[in-house]
Enzyme design. Structure first.
Site, PDB file in Angstrom:
ATOM      1  N   GLY A 156       0.862  -1.175   0.000  1.00 55.18           N
ATOM      2  CA  GLY A 156       0.000   0.000   0.000  1.00 55.18           C
ATOM      3  C   GLY A 156       0.901   1.229   0.000  1.00 55.18           C
ATOM      4  O   GLY A 156       2.081   1.157  -0.354  1.00 55.18           O
ATOM      5  N   ILE A 158       2.183   2.886   2.500  1.00 51.03           N
ATOM      6  CA  ILE A 158       3.330   2.808   3.419  1.00 51.03           C
ATOM      7  C   ILE A 158       4.375   1.848   2.851  1.00 51.03           C
ATOM      8  O   ILE A 158       5.582   2.122   2.909  1.00 51.03           O
ATOM      9  CB  ILE A 158       2.879   2.399   4.849  1.00 51.03           C
ATOM     10  CG1 ILE A 158       1.853   3.405   5.383  1.00 51.03           C
ATOM     11  CG2 ILE A 158       4.079   2.305   5.790  1.00 51.03           C
ATOM     12  CD1 ILE A 158       1.169   3.001   6.682  1.00 51.03           C
ATOM     13  N   ARG A 178      -2.164  -7.753  -3.034  1.00 47.72           N
ATOM     14  CA  ARG A 178      -3.376  -8.227  -3.713  1.00 47.72           C
ATOM     15  C   ARG A 178      -3.376  -7.808  -5.179  1.00 47.72           C
ATOM     16  O   ARG A 178      -3.793  -8.549  -6.052  1.00 47.72           O
ATOM     17  CB  ARG A 178      -4.620  -7.651  -3.031  1.00 47.72           C
ATOM     18  CG  ARG A 178      -5.111  -8.499  -1.879  1.00 47.72           C
ATOM     19  CD  ARG A 178      -6.308  -7.860  -1.238  1.00 47.72           C
ATOM     20  NE  ARG A 178      -5.965  -6.506  -0.787  1.00 47.72           N
ATOM     21  CZ  ARG A 178      -6.708  -5.782   0.038  1.00 47.72           C
ATOM     22  NH1 ARG A 178      -7.838  -6.264   0.491  1.00 47.72           N
ATOM     23  NH2 ARG A 178      -6.342  -4.574   0.419  1.00 47.72           N
ATOM     24  N   ARG A 238      -0.339  -5.016  11.935  1.00 45.20           N
ATOM     25  CA  ARG A 238      -1.155  -5.359  13.105  1.00 45.20           C
ATOM     26  C   ARG A 238      -0.625  -6.671  13.690  1.00 45.20           C
ATOM     27  O   ARG A 238      -0.203  -7.574  12.946  1.00 45.20           O
ATOM     28  CB  ARG A 238      -2.618  -5.556  12.697  1.00 45.20           C
ATOM     29  CG  ARG A 238      -3.368  -4.260  12.404  1.00 45.20           C
ATOM     30  CD  ARG A 238      -3.555  -3.391  13.640  1.00 45.20           C
ATOM     31  NE  ARG A 238      -4.316  -2.173  13.366  1.00 45.20           N
ATOM     32  CZ  ARG A 238      -3.777  -0.999  13.047  1.00 45.20           C
ATOM     33  NH1 ARG A 238      -2.459  -0.881  12.938  1.00 45.20           N
ATOM     34  NH2 ARG A 238      -4.536   0.060  12.850  1.00 45.20           N
ATOM     35  N   GLU A 267      -2.242  -5.462  23.001  1.00 39.37           N
ATOM     36  CA  GLU A 267      -1.543  -4.193  23.266  1.00 39.37           C
ATOM     37  C   GLU A 267      -2.210  -3.479  24.423  1.00 39.37           C
ATOM     38  O   GLU A 267      -3.438  -3.338  24.403  1.00 39.37           O
ATOM     39  CB  GLU A 267      -1.563  -3.312  22.008  1.00 39.37           C
ATOM     40  CG  GLU A 267      -0.759  -3.936  20.882  1.00 39.37           C
ATOM     41  CD  GLU A 267      -0.709  -3.082  19.608  1.00 39.37           C
ATOM     42  OE1 GLU A 267      -1.254  -1.968  19.619  1.00 39.37           O
ATOM     43  OE2 GLU A 267      -0.138  -3.540  18.619  1.00 39.37           O
ATOM     44  N   HIS A 286       3.868   0.287  19.408  1.00 37.74           N
ATOM     45  CA  HIS A 286       2.938   0.752  18.367  1.00 37.74           C
ATOM     46  C   HIS A 286       3.088   2.270  18.148  1.00 37.74           C
ATOM     47  O   HIS A 286       2.149   3.039  18.380  1.00 37.74           O
ATOM     48  CB  HIS A 286       1.484   0.400  18.748  1.00 37.74           C
ATOM     49  CG  HIS A 286       0.555   0.365  17.570  1.00 37.74           C
ATOM     50  ND1 HIS A 286      -0.550  -0.439  17.495  1.00 37.74           N
ATOM     51  CD2 HIS A 286       0.575   1.067  16.393  1.00 37.74           C
ATOM     52  CE1 HIS A 286      -1.190  -0.239  16.360  1.00 37.74           C
ATOM     53  NE2 HIS A 286      -0.514   0.673  15.662  1.00 37.74           N
TER      54      HIS A 286
END
Ligand code: GLV
Length: 322
Positions: A156, A158, A178, A238, A267, A286
């Site tokens: 994506g 990032i 994808r 994640r 978390e 995070h």
């Protein structure tokens, strides 16, 4: 009566002054503890808009209670903490904060990669603990980054920004996504490949894929066993994309060389978690997008989304378009 906005975490008071003039704004007043579920439920019942964080679970129970709720503005690019189906049923707009955090998160991802491969945290602890007795040729010797092969899982925005950084290090770029990204292939020479091929060939495997049904638990023991024994795994997406026990076992068995983790299944992670006891793991709480500039931009974007929806306009970054 002014519309009522509930913000689930403390934001700088002065930064939201204009917002407070226009709306009836209430904030959860703690910076270090998330809003308890019962408070979120009670606030969702009254609010016209919620400004939420990744740590808030905006599930069916929350959304079903919402009588006036028009928008949930999540201060994150990811929105796996929100039940989109329940939001759609209630006609609640969900927005996120893409773009403004792309480069900041890519910087941190690259910092993790560099920290693990050059053993930066271990070395910093070594000197602070008074362990440095003499210079020696292979003292804290790590692995090179330049000219190695980087495999990006999840290309994506990032992922693309990480690829741009890697090209400055003259790395070879592989990616799995994808959809193919012809521009990135053309501009940066990134090569699209299957997940299996990427695992086999990459020296660094960086996961930036969003958490979905397809990516949940994508990194299993079998997956780690397909990587090079010298491979370094970085996760900045994640926690739930990784089977953490499998990662721990793979690291202990020497099936991969190290890991850099900015995200965890639970978390905050418990300080006694076995992964945190490994010297070849660099773990961060995070903080991918955590620069003052970017967190401010994310906050402002979330606010702008709320203002747009409450003014009857199209939000800037709507997630649930259908
Ligand atoms: C952080 O994890 C985000 O999704 O912005």
């Amino acid at each position: 009566m002014k519309p009522y906005i509930y913000i689930t975490r403390k934001l700088p008071f002065e930064a939201i002054a204009a917002f407070r003039e226009k709306y009836d704004v209430k904030m959860w007043e703690h910076d270090d503890i998330p809003v308890p579920k019962e408070i979120l439920l009670a606030e969702a019942k009254k609010a016209d808009a919620l400004l939420t964080m990744v740590s808030d679970k905006v599930d069916e129970q929350v959304l079903n209670l919402a009588a006036n709720l028009k928008i949930v503005a999540n201060m994150a690019v990811g929105y796996d903490n929100i039940d989109l189906t329940a939001a759609a049923k209630k006609g609640v707009a969900i927005t996120n904060t893409p773009d403004v955090l792309t480069d900041t998160t890519a910087d941190l991802t690259f910092a993790l990669l560099m920290a693990v491969s050059r053993r930066v945290v271990e070395a910093a602890d070594f000197i602070k603990n008074g362990q440095w007795k003499s210079w020696s040729p292979f003292l804290l010797a790590g692995q090179d980054i330049h000219h190695k092969t980087l495999g990006i899982v999840g290309m994506g925005k990032i992922g693309e920004a990480v690829a741009r950084r890697a090209s400055g290090f003259e790395m070879n770029l592989l990616y799995h996504n994808r959809t193919r990204k012809p521009e990135i292939e053309q501009i940066l020479g990134a090569v699209y490949c299957s997940f299996e091929d990427l695992l086999k060939k990459a020296d660094f495997i960086v996961c930036l894929a969003p958490l979905t049904d397809e990516t949940r638990n994508m990194f299993t023991r079998k997956v780690f066993q397909k990587m090079k024994r010298s491979a370094i795994f970085i996760n900045a997406s994640r926690g739930h994309v990784v089977d953490e026990q499998a990662l721990y076992d793979a690291l202990v068995a020497g099936e991969i060389a190290g890991a850099g983790l900015d995200v965890f299944q639970k978390e905050p992670i418990d300080a006694g978690h076995p992964l945190l006891g490994l010297s070849n793991v660099v773990a961060l709480p995070h903080i991918g997008s955590a620069s003052v500039e970017t967190r401010t931009a994310m906050m402002n974007l979330a606010i702008a989304n709320i203002e747009a929806v409450l003014d009857g306009k199209e939000p800037l970054t709507l997630v649930n378009k259908d």
